[in-house]
Design an enzyme around this catalytic site. Structure first.
Site: not given
Length: 503
Positions: A201, A177, A97
């Site tokens: 997330s 996210s 990420k």
């Protein structure tokens, strides 16, 4: 190489590779079928074909590619040819990420405020990946600032990467996210990816994209070198095509052992599972798929029983926001002040940067949460301590501990409804589910999410929650569930690459 890929796959030369698990890739490399360098080169070609903004699909799951990936893969191949294999991820491509620092990658948390600003080096979790022989292929797009910029934000959007699509239906949300990590694994751009979760997330993108997601117990995986939201709740974790693959990645990230073994048949035979009907999504079709999956699971575990689990009250939700605002302004400020290079040094600097660059940063939604965080006073503010205490008391004493009691080892519930349409004008207006995330987020407990089927052609999932350090139990239950449903979801229901759908 065999393939179960959909004839709709947008890059047929790599369609077979797109559904291979870590163990299948390892077998291929061991038997001389493919090298790590060949696998990485093929995935780079796939990313260029389906992910780049100027490609036919423009999935936008991958934000940047590592300039050293192919060199690292070739070095991995030389080690293998010399008889040195460091572990189950040796030579395996991994995406991380964009809020995780790694040499040669942005580490921008999706924000233009960090564009081009150097990172201090590899975050400890990246160091662990490289030491285990994994190849860091690149970084994934994410909801900017971990989806904590505005109450009307659109999951999966960042100023750095644009809007990530869902491979099952490109106009649907990829979740937030860790949107890019979930979509990339579902799209076959990498077999595994690293995400982070503060509240939902990893769980959300795993559910919406039809992949396995494991959010670790807070503190199990180091967060140094990860752009923070909340020190009390932030937890890196794994997104993968199978429960075993998630376990293999988690072993490396956490520096632990025995997680893959926990996935073997029979290991769940004594686990007592509580069914949290209080956390149903409210979508009839999703909840029916969940109940059917529980029935399949019941034959493989020690026992299943119905338990009471309260949903979060408005007070809990308000307190949760107060806690995150306070921790965000303090923790992000500390991080930005220590990051090398010239640029923003505080959350206040970020707010002002966005105002100066409103055409790109504020094109779709505002920054009301950033502004509220700046004004709240941080952990020394008047609301923080009481809000945090009330949150913990609710999550522990009114929710999870009574539900588990002395008779239940883990709790299961549906994760989310099917992916809603992405809407850059109104934000996530069709949100549904996610009740399982909040109490575990507040206490820092682990969550495993496993796909269980399709609703209107879109994936839905079951989440499994346990006490701190219960990852082996969660993986044992998840692997049993996966077997009961016929094997890893991505091999049975390959990426659909659906066109935008109506309704």
């Amino acid at each position: 190489m065999t393939t179960s890929a959909s004839p709709q796959d947008p890059h047929l030369p790599t369609a077979g590779l797109a559904t291979m698990t870590v163990s299948a890739l390892q077998e291929s490399m061991t038997n001389g079928g493919q090298t790590s360098a060949e696998i990485c080169a093929a995935l780079l070609a796939r990313i260029a074909a389906v992910d780049a903004p100027d490609s036919d699909v423009a999935l936008r799951a991958v934000l940047a590619m590592s300039p050293r990936a192919l060199d690292d893969a070739e070095a991995s191949d030389r080690e293998r040819s010399g008889g040195a294999v460091r572990g189950p991820l040796h030579g395996i491509p991994v995406l991380i990420k964009d809020n995780i620092e790694a040499e040669g990658l942005p580490g921008s948390a999706g924000s233009e405020a960090l564009r081009g600003r150097p990172v201090a080096g590899d975050a400890p979790l990246v160091t662990r990946l490289r030491a285990a022989g994994a190849i860091v292929l690149g970084s994934t797009n994410m909801s900017e600032w971990a989806n904590f910029r505005s109450r009307s934000s659109t999951s999966g959007w960042s100023a750095m990467g644009g809007l990530t699509g869902n491979p099952w239906a490109l106009d649907r949300s990829a979740g937030g996210s860790s949107s890019g990590s979930g979509a990339a694994v579902a799209a076959g751009l990498a077999p595994v990816a690293v995400g982070t979760e503060t509240n939902g997330s990893i769980t959300c993108p795993a559910s919406l994209n039809g992949v396995v997601g494991l959010k670790a117990t807070v503190g199990t995986i180091p967060t140094r070198g990860v752009v923070p939201l909340s020190r009390s709740q932030d937890a890196p974790g794994a997104l993968a095509r199978s429960v075993v693959d998630a376990a293999a990645l988690f072993e490396v990230l956490s520096g632990s052992h025995g997680l893959v073994d926990a996935c073997r048949p029979g290991t769940s035979a004594a686990v007592r599972v509580g069914v949290a009907n209080g956390w149903l999504t409210g979508d009839t079709a999703t909840d029916d798929v969940f109940r059917a999956a529980v029935d399949r699971l019941a034959a493989l575990v020690g026992a299943t029983m119905q338990v009471e689990t309260p949903d979060a009250t408005l007070q809990v939700q308000d307190d949760q926001v107060s806690v995150l605002l306070a921790e965000f302004v303090d923790d992000l400020g500390e991080y930005l002040a220590a990051r090398p290079g010239v640029g923003v040094r505080s959350l206040s600097d970020v707010v002002e940067f966005n105002q100066r660059h409103a055409a790109s940063e504020l094109a779709h939604f505002d920054q009301d949460l950033l502004a509220a965080a700046r004004a709240c006073g941080g952990r020394s503010g008047p609301e923080y301590r009481d809000a945090r205490r009330r949150n913990v008391d609710w999550a522990r004493d009114s929710c999870l501990e009574p539900a588990l009691g002395d008779d239940v080892d883990v709790l299961v519930s549906p994760a989310y409804r099917p992916a809603w349409k992405s809407d850059l004008t109104h934000g996530d207006v069709l949100f549904g589910g996610g009740a399982v995330c909040t109490p575990a987020a507040i206490l820092g407990w682990p969550i495993l999410t496993v796909p269980i089927g399709l609703v209107d052609g879109l994936p839905v999932a079951m989440s499994v929650v346990g006490r701190p350090g219960a990852e082996p139990l969660l993986l044992s239950v998840g692997a049993a569930l996966e077997r009961a449903l016929g094997g890893p979801f991505t091999s049975r229901h390959p990426t659909a690459w659906g066109r935008p759908r109506r309704g």
